[in-house]
Structures are given as C-alpha cells and as structure tokens.
Scaffold this active site. Sequence first.
Site, PDB file in Angstrom:
ATOM      1  N   ASP A 222     -15.716   0.810   9.886  1.00  0.00           N
ATOM      2  CA  ASP A 222     -15.549  -0.543   9.766  1.00  0.00           C
ATOM      3  C   ASP A 222     -17.211  -1.106   9.147  1.00  0.00           C
ATOM      4  OD1 ASP A 222     -13.015  -1.032   9.953  1.00  0.00           O
ATOM      5  OD2 ASP A 222     -13.135  -0.941  12.094  1.00  0.00           O
TER       6      ASP A 222
ATOM      7  N   CYS B  93     -19.243  -1.181   6.588  1.00  0.00           N
ATOM      8  CA  CYS B  93     -19.289  -2.195   5.411  1.00  0.00           C
ATOM      9  C   CYS B  93     -18.805  -3.507   5.887  1.00  0.00           C
ATOM     10  CB  CYS B  93     -18.932  -1.546   4.307  1.00  0.00           C
ATOM     11  SG  CYS B  93     -17.237  -0.736   4.037  1.00  0.00           S
TER      12      CYS B  93
ATOM     13  N   ASP C 296       0.852  -1.381  -0.121  1.00  0.00           N
ATOM     14  CA  ASP C 296      -0.008  -0.208  -0.014  1.00  0.00           C
ATOM     15  C   ASP C 296       0.820   1.320   0.082  1.00  0.00           C
ATOM     16  OD1 ASP C 296      -2.437   1.399   0.077  1.00  0.00           O
ATOM     17  OD2 ASP C 296      -2.415   1.413   2.190  1.00  0.00           O
TER      18      ASP C 296
ATOM     19  N   CYS D   9     -23.598   1.167   5.138  1.00  0.00           N
ATOM     20  CA  CYS D   9     -22.866   2.421   4.976  1.00  0.00           C
ATOM     21  C   CYS D   9     -23.869   3.705   5.627  1.00  0.00           C
ATOM     22  CB  CYS D   9     -22.669   2.769   3.684  1.00  0.00           C
ATOM     23  SG  CYS D   9     -21.350   4.242   3.316  1.00  0.00           S
TER      24      CYS D   9
END
EC number: 1.17.99.6
Length: 373
Positions: free
Chosen positions: A236, A238, A128, A192
Amino acid sequence: MAALRARAAALGFDALGVAPSDAIPQAPARLRRFLADGHHATMAWMAETEARRADPRVLWPQVRSVIMLAMTYGPDTDPLAHLADPSSAGISVYARNRDYHDIVKGRLKELASLLVARAGGDVKVFVDTAPVMEKPLAEAAGLGWQGRHTNLVSRRLGSWFFLGSIFTTLDLPADGPEADHCGSCRACLDACPTDAFPAPYRLDARRCISYLTIEHDGPIPVEFRKAMANRIYGCDDCLAACPWNKFAQAAREAKLVARSDLVAPRLADLIELDDAAFRQKFAGSPIKRIGRDRFVRNVLVAAGNSGDVGLIPAIRRRLSADSSQVRGAAVWALAQLAPKALFEQEKSTHLAAEDDPAVRAEWLAGAAQPHCQ
C-alpha cells in the site's frame, strides 16, 4: 438518476458517475504499450482479452452508457504501521476483511435491478471480474483521475476505494471527466520500495510487490526479496503516500472494516499454518485465492527479513515442505537468520535429496553468502 443515486448511497456506495461507452478512446493505445513492454508480467489474460478490455463496446456491443460506482475501504489507522515491527506481517488494507467482490457485486446487482425497473434496458455488472478498464472509465465518469501511480484518486475520497460498473443499453446523461490534480507531486513514485514505476502514469508489474505477492507463482525474484520487507500480501506504500488521502474516509461497510487479527499479525503464527488452518483463517477473504503455499512463501521471505532468530525453528520445519516454492523460501530465510554452522547442517541433510533445481540453487546461494558466518 436522482433515485438511482439515492439508492446507491443507501447501499453503501460513496460516489456514482456516468460515462458514455465510447469515453476512453485513449485506452487501446495505452494498453497496447503496456503489453508490448511486458509490464503485465505473467498475467497472460490481459493480452488474451486486449480488444475487449480496451473498449467496452467490444466486450458488449449493445452498451451505450457505463455507470461507475465507488465504495470506500479506507483504514482508520496508519496503513503502514507494520513496517515498524519486522516480526509482524503487512497485509494490504483492502484484504483485511471480506472479499470486496462478494460485497460490491451484490449491491451492483440490486442497483442495476432498480435501473431496469425504472427505465428499462438491459444491464451487465462487473467488479474486477471481466476485462473492463475500471479506472479510465471511472475517470471519464468524473469519480476521480488516474494518478501517477496509475490508481484512481479522488478529491473527496482519497485513494482508498473499490470500483464497480454497470453497463447499460440506455443512453444516460454523462457526468463528464475529472481533471488530473497530481501537479508536480511524485510522492507515490518515490514511495515505491521496488521502483516499479518506469515513468509517471506507468507501472511495471514485474517489479510491483502487489503483483509479486499475489499473482506471481514460483520463487520471489532475489532482487526484490529485501525490498519486500514484511509485506506478505500486497503493498500500500504508493496509495498511502498520496496527499489527497487527507480527504479519505474510513470504511463504513462492516465487512470492509479491518479485522484485528489481520492488522500486523505475527509472522510466527502465519508460518505454522497448515492448509486447513489457512482455509479457516482466510475463509471469505481475497487472500484465500492465492493458496496456502504461495502465502507461506511470502511469509517466509518476510521472516528472512525480520532479523528475528526466534523464527528459525519454524523456518527449519518448512525445509521439508511438499511445495518447492515453500522449501526454497525457507532456505533463503534460513540463510538470512541462521549461523553458518546451522545452515550447513541443514544443507547437508536436505540438499542431496532435493530434486527441484530452484531449491538446490537456493541452498548453494545461501551457503555462499556472507550472512551465514
């Protein structure tokens, strides 16, 4: 490959898969649409590195195979428990201990060294930290599939795992892609808080609480402040909603197991952090990279959502902060909690000397809203 897989397991990796470097031909068009729609928000580097991000062979022309690895960081308690206590703070599970970059990259380098010693070739490792589309590559390598929330999902690990990659000039046998097993489920989309998914498999970062609390600089847009609730670093919801998490594994790496002081910490303690205390508390943590001011901004929004009038004294002390985004968030939080008379008192003290247009707008908006009656 058997020795490599065995060593990967010994190093704490939970899955390993191989994909050819040309395994994600669909990625350029998907990335182009994401950028064209403005869904990358202020993350300009995504557009600047579009070509390299979309194709591993543009990033490194010599690459022939990509080894993708997963390391679980799953929670051992309810990751959303903080939502039941508005005076506490919600920190994304991945950030409740050490920075995963430091942990995973060192293990990748050790594994890559073994590959070179056994088979030769050249290697590069990424966690990443470069324009690499880890999730499509991991899907192509058979580690899982990109779910409707755009995160990778595994039938064996659920949703809670980090990804790392080893690019190599070797032609290694590929494992083949994983199929999509989401079916008609939309649990992640419905979970969401800010409707950040304009459609399944598409994310608009401009509406995502993770983006807003971590990458976004400046005031949190008013339309998302209430929806943030007490989420101060990441979100967190979703991930936690995914039914495949019934197979998720709790973190085994000690440095990825949640620190007790970062599981639902008290907002009252976090508001008061000065720069030195912030740096000490989050030394080695990914939270440190956003800086004290952006962090306290998030905490103040959560304080405004808490309903806890006991936080008013701490909020008032932030009205004179050096940072305009901290001052603005403090004004908004005060407007949510304070009686009108107190708000007007503070407004008369601070507004005349305020030279930041955004903070002045917060004072004027706070005075007009019905919460201050």
